[in-house]
Design a protein around this motif. Structure first.
Motif, mmCIF file in Angstrom:
data_model
loop_
_atom_site.group_PDB
_atom_site.id
_atom_site.type_symbol
_atom_site.label_atom_id
_atom_site.label_comp_id
_atom_site.label_asym_id
_atom_site.label_seq_id
_atom_site.Cartn_x
_atom_site.Cartn_y
_atom_site.Cartn_z
ATOM 1 N N ALA A 287 20.174 51.165 56.149
ATOM 2 C CA ALA A 287 20.408 51.388 57.210
ATOM 3 C C ALA A 287 20.315 52.969 57.790
ATOM 4 O O ALA A 287 20.581 53.571 56.470
ATOM 5 N N GLY A 288 19.633 53.515 59.298
ATOM 6 C CA GLY A 288 19.811 54.814 59.343
ATOM 7 C C GLY A 288 21.117 55.362 59.250
ATOM 8 O O GLY A 288 20.838 56.556 60.068
ATOM 9 N N ALA A 289 22.188 55.207 59.183
ATOM 10 C CA ALA A 289 23.391 56.085 59.128
ATOM 11 C C ALA A 289 23.437 56.764 58.687
ATOM 12 O O ALA A 289 23.240 57.321 57.586
ATOM 13 N N VAL A 290 24.704 58.314 59.625
ATOM 14 C CA VAL A 290 24.542 59.531 59.426
ATOM 15 C C VAL A 290 26.213 60.151 59.221
ATOM 16 O O VAL A 290 26.684 60.429 57.919
ATOM 17 N N GLU A 291 26.758 59.462 60.557
ATOM 18 C CA GLU A 291 27.955 59.749 60.432
ATOM 19 C C GLU A 291 29.145 59.316 61.146
ATOM 20 O O GLU A 291 30.491 59.206 60.782
ATOM 21 N N SER A 292 29.069 57.834 61.763
ATOM 22 C CA SER A 292 29.118 57.261 62.275
ATOM 23 C C SER A 292 29.871 56.285 61.860
ATOM 24 O O SER A 292 29.762 55.275 61.133
ATOM 25 N N GLU A 293 31.233 56.675 61.740
ATOM 26 C CA GLU A 293 31.868 55.338 61.076
ATOM 27 C C GLU A 293 32.600 54.302 61.593
ATOM 28 O O GLU A 293 32.114 52.671 61.286
ATOM 29 N N PHE A 294 32.539 54.184 62.832
ATOM 30 C CA PHE A 294 32.206 52.947 63.823
ATOM 31 C C PHE A 294 30.939 52.295 63.501
ATOM 32 O O PHE A 294 31.104 50.920 63.375
ATOM 33 N N GLN A 295 29.924 52.667 63.691
ATOM 34 C CA GLN A 295 28.318 51.878 63.037
ATOM 35 C C GLN A 295 28.961 51.520 61.583
ATOM 36 O O GLN A 295 28.425 50.590 61.376
ATOM 37 N N THR A 296 28.621 52.837 60.851
ATOM 38 C CA THR A 296 28.835 51.976 59.591
ATOM 39 C C THR A 296 30.006 51.163 58.878
ATOM 40 O O THR A 296 29.806 50.259 58.058
ATOM 41 N N SER A 297 30.680 50.959 59.421
ATOM 42 C CA SER A 297 31.770 50.239 58.785
ATOM 43 C C SER A 297 31.447 48.790 59.375
ATOM 44 O O SER A 297 31.811 47.944 58.425
ATOM 45 N N ARG A 298 31.145 48.744 60.005
ATOM 46 C CA ARG A 298 30.748 47.089 60.430
ATOM 47 C C ARG A 298 29.817 46.895 60.110
ATOM 48 O O ARG A 298 29.450 45.506 59.474
ATOM 49 N N ILE A 299 28.725 47.396 59.817
ATOM 50 C CA ILE A 299 27.358 47.439 58.567
ATOM 51 C C ILE A 299 27.979 46.586 57.196
ATOM 52 O O ILE A 299 27.607 45.956 56.173
ATOM 53 N N GLU A 300 28.704 47.748 56.781
ATOM 54 C CA GLU A 300 29.096 47.520 55.301
ATOM 55 C C GLU A 300 30.123 46.315 55.438
ATOM 56 O O GLU A 300 30.479 45.503 53.969
ATOM 57 N N ALA A 301 31.321 45.811 56.252
ATOM 58 C CA ALA A 301 31.346 44.768 55.984
ATOM 59 C C ALA A 301 30.678 43.662 55.972
ATOM 60 O O ALA A 301 30.809 42.297 55.781
ATOM 61 N N LEU A 302 29.292 43.238 57.717
ATOM 62 C CA LEU A 302 27.951 42.900 57.546
ATOM 63 C C LEU A 302 28.035 42.218 56.073
ATOM 64 O O LEU A 302 27.896 41.702 55.897
#
Length: 241
Positions: A111-126
């Motif tokens: 994943a290309g996440a930079v700073e968004s906790e909103f996106q990254t937390s969901r991808i991590e949980a996934l």
């Protein structure tokens, strides 16, 4: 990280997902699929503009592309968190299907996440639910350092959309070179514009890079409402090899 199975790279064709993919390939991760999520109008989780060009970009990368339509997932949600959770569901279904298709199963997600906790937390949980690894090489890196690394590697980055104070119509279609990033740093100091456009301030497309065997060429018109604007791509093709 496991060496068994194959990796899936979340891929929009933009600079962040392309850089994450490139770093994964440099690291030797066995990338089995690219995966693009198409959103019709807006999304809390995914890049929106010109994702239909991801198939052309994937052709130059020579990795099979899986395409997922977001459709109306989460559109009925007024709470941003609930909408983000709903938007993850089509992606999760696609990854579960790929776990059965990829030789050795799904090893991880790029994943290309930079700073968004909103996106990254969901991808991590996934990834936790799928019991796979996550490779996010841009996460919490210095934005200008990342920009310089992309340019040094030979990335050609075009602006597809702008939606921030200080970014006018002249930025649409512009190639982001060192001078452009210098200007973005000034705009960051003046208006708070993120150097990498984190938060949807601008959107990009990588038209050439070391991971691509041909350049992606574009014809386009600009659409500008006085505050924000996009490129309307009228034609796109791959440079003759």
């Amino acid at each position: 990280m496991t060496d068994d199975g194959g990796w899936v790279s979340l891929f929009s064709g933009g600079k962040d997902s392309s850089w994450a993919l490139y770093r994964a390939l440099c690291r030797g991760l066995p990338v089995a699929r690219l995966l693009t999520v198409h959103a019709e109008t807006e999304s809390y989780m995914y890049h929106v503009p010109a994702t239909d060009l991801a198939s052309l970009a994937a052709e130059t990368i020579e990795i099979d592309l899986v395409e997922v339509d977001l459709d109306a997932a989460g559109a009925d949600q007024t709470d941003s968190g609930a909408r983000g959770d709903a938007e993850i569901e089509p992606l999760e279904r696609a990854l579960r299907d790929l776990d059965h298709e990829i030789d050795g199963g799904l090893a991880g997600v790029i994943a290309g996440a930079v700073e968004s906790e909103f996106q990254t937390s969901r991808i991590e949980a996934l990834c936790d639910r799928l019991d796979v690894d996550l490779f996010a090489p841009l996460w919490q890196r210095d934005p200008r350092t990342l920009a310089d690394e992309m340019l040094d590697a030979g990335f050609e980055i075009r602006l597809l959309a702008v939606a921030a104070r200080g970014l006018d119509e002249s930025w649409l279609g512009r190639t982001l070179d060192a001078a452009a990033f210098d200007e973005l740093e000034v705009l960051h100091d003046e208006y708070g514009v993120h150097v990498l456009g984190e938060g949807g301030e601008f959107e990009t497309l990588v038209t050439a890079g070391p991971h691509m065997d041909r350049r992606l060429e574009l014809d386009y018109e600009t659409e500008w409402d006085g505050v924000r604007g996009t490129l309307r791509i009228t034609d796109a093709w791959l440079e003759e090899g």
